[in-house]
Design a protein around this motif. Structure first.
Motif, PDB file in Angstrom:
ATOM      1  N   HIS A  64       9.185  -3.874 -13.623  1.00  0.00           N
ATOM      2  CA  HIS A  64       8.356  -4.084 -12.777  1.00  0.00           C
ATOM      3  C   HIS A  64       6.836  -4.237 -12.680  1.00  0.00           C
ATOM      4  O   HIS A  64       6.600  -2.807 -13.063  1.00  0.00           O
ATOM      5  N   HIS A  66       2.367  -5.600 -12.108  1.00  0.00           N
ATOM      6  CA  HIS A  66       1.945  -7.084 -10.665  1.00  0.00           C
ATOM      7  C   HIS A  66       0.807  -6.623 -12.371  1.00  0.00           C
ATOM      8  O   HIS A  66      -0.381  -6.154 -11.977  1.00  0.00           O
ATOM      9  N   HIS A 209      10.756  -4.643  -2.878  1.00  0.00           N
ATOM     10  CA  HIS A 209      10.714  -3.636  -3.443  1.00  0.00           C
ATOM     11  C   HIS A 209      11.691  -3.261  -2.006  1.00  0.00           C
ATOM     12  O   HIS A 209      11.515  -3.878  -1.164  1.00  0.00           O
ATOM     13  N   HIS A 261      12.225   0.721  -6.103  1.00  0.00           N
ATOM     14  CA  HIS A 261      11.627   2.208  -5.404  1.00  0.00           C
ATOM     15  C   HIS A 261      12.411   2.854  -5.140  1.00  0.00           C
ATOM     16  O   HIS A 261      13.117   3.731  -5.641  1.00  0.00           O
ATOM     17  N   ASP A 312       4.893  -0.300 -12.215  1.00  0.00           N
ATOM     18  CA  ASP A 312       4.341  -0.731 -11.164  1.00  0.00           C
ATOM     19  C   ASP A 312       3.027  -1.545 -11.890  1.00  0.00           C
ATOM     20  O   ASP A 312       2.680  -1.731 -13.307  1.00  0.00           O
TER      21      ASP A 312
HETATM   22 ZN   LIG Z   1       5.894  -3.133  -6.625  1.00  0.00          ZN
END
Ligand SMILES: [Zn+2]
Length: 410
Positions: A64, A66, A209, A261, A312
């Motif tokens: 995960h 971005h 998410h 999360h 993340d």
């Molecule tokens: Zn994320």
């Protein structure tokens, strides 16, 4: 056929088996055999390399991130989820302009240098598509869907189809197109149901998410708090939550998605995720920076979920290195036996990450993909802990049986 060996080989299976003075015999397709290095040498491989004072693990999996937020450095506001989300909305255009491509290239290089061979990239715009597709990484490419306005649903769905089709052009043994639903607070039910249908029809991996913040839970459960003002402030509209937590979870039957999360998920909700066959991804540094909370590992243990760990994006982290991520988690989860915690963390970026997708990856066993990372580590015992304490970068990285050039230009 090639052979590499090292003082220690972390198989990364459920028992966390460790072999000493061991080797991996492999070709470009798969691992052929694991065993004592001195025995495997007798099978006359064309190339042999033994790494002294080193540990070999499966190439790490960061499922995960971005990449498109590569330019955030001191722009976004940390310490409170609402203030962070406000700062994302305000600075989004700035973050997507300028030298984005160059910064994404740097991050890919850094991912490889830190021993990562497989990523799950959440793509909001498609700016990261070609860079990732042309990189040496294996990629789960999640085309993300977001949008809360009813009048925009059809346009957003068409845009998603367009991005999905563009990513399909690159589909290969290394590149897997997929879909992501941003979150329960940000995706309109009509769009949501179209995306679920598409996911099922095309049999695609799906990421969401879910219950990242107190603010999200308060909104979904009590229809109040930060998000009520958020929609007024940025979209000039009064909104109601689209789903109850339970109904939202129930929509994912037969899909086995990645729930990312879950900081605010209670035991019943985690149990539901488990029963759905869902996977849980935890990003400890991001969670500390935005929500000052960590996933409750003992609750996960109680319901039988083995978390996957990831970084993340730089939107909520300073690096995409899993070595940094796990080292921070090692210090943050006090109260756990150090070596046992180090094993849980390592399996969350190898075995359990690999097990979550239909690729034989994340474990050093015959028949698995020949993707490995080599780290310089001095240790006699407590190998997992020593690895997390000492390794800042990888000594070598192999993806699809080929050594990646970690220095110079790639
Ligand atoms: Zn994320």
């Amino acid at each position: 056929m090639q052979l590499i060996g090292a003082d220690f080989l972390l198989i990364c299976d459920e028992k966390f088996e460790i072999l000493k003075n061991a080797g991996i015999l492999f070709d470009k397709e798969q691992i052929l055999e694991i065993g004592e290095y001195n025995e495997l040498v007798k099978k006359s491989p064309q190339n042999t390399q033994y790494y002294k004072q080193s540990v070999i693990t499966p190439a790490l999996c960061n499922l995960h991130l971005h990449l498109e937020f590569a330019q955030n450095k001191g722009i976004l506001n940390f310490g409170n989820f609402g203030r962070w989300l406000d700062s994302i909305i305000v600075n989004r255009d700035l973050l997507m302009s300028g030298n984005l491509e160059k910064e994404m290239q740097k991050d890919i290089k850094h991912l490889l240098q830190s021993g990562i061979g497989f990523v799950g990239a959440i793509s909001s715009y498609g700016y990261d598509l070609e860079i990732l597709a042309h990189s040496p990484l294996r990629v789960l490419y999640f085309n993300e869907v977001i949008g809360s306005k009813a009048e925009m649903v059809e346009a957003l769905y068409q845009n998603t189809l367009m991005r999905l089709n563009a990513s399909r052009e690159f589909a290969s043994e290394r590149f897997f197109p997929a879909l992501a639903i941003h979150s329960p607070y940000s995706v309109h039910p009509m769009l949501f149901s179209e995306i679920l249908t598409l996911t099922k029809q095309e049999n695609l991996p799906l990421s969401i998410h879910f219950l990242e913040s107190y603010e999200e839970r308060e909104w979904l459960e009590h229809k109040r708090g930060y998000f009520r003002d958020f929609f007024k402030k940025f979209f000039h509209t009064t909104m109601q939550p689209f789903y109850s937590i339970e109904a939202f979870l129930d929509s994912f039957k037969e899909l086995q998605p990645y729930f990312v999360h879950c900081l605010q998920a209670n035991k019943d909700e985690l149990q539901k995720i488990k029963n759905l066959g869902g996977r849980l991804i935890s990003c400890p540094k991001s969670n500390r920076l935005l929500n000052n909370t960590l996933l409750d590992l003992s609750l996960c243990q109680e319901v039988g979920i083995s978390p996957i760990f990831a970084t993340d994006g730089k939107s909520s982290n300073d690096t995409l290195s899993l070595l940094d991520e796990l080292r921070v988690a090692l210090y943050a989860y006090k109260g756990y036996d150090l070596e046992e915690l180090a094993k849980i963390l390592l399996l969350g970026v190898t075995y359990y990450a690999g097990k979550s997708c239909n690729i034989k990856i994340g474990s050093l066993q015959a028949g698995y993909k020949p993707d490995f990372a080599v780290f310089k580590v001095e240790a006699r015992e407590q190998i997992a802990l020593s690895l997390l304490l000492q390794a800042k970068t990888a000594e070598a990285l192999y993806i699809a049986g080929e050594e990646i050039n970690l220095r110079g230009d790639m």
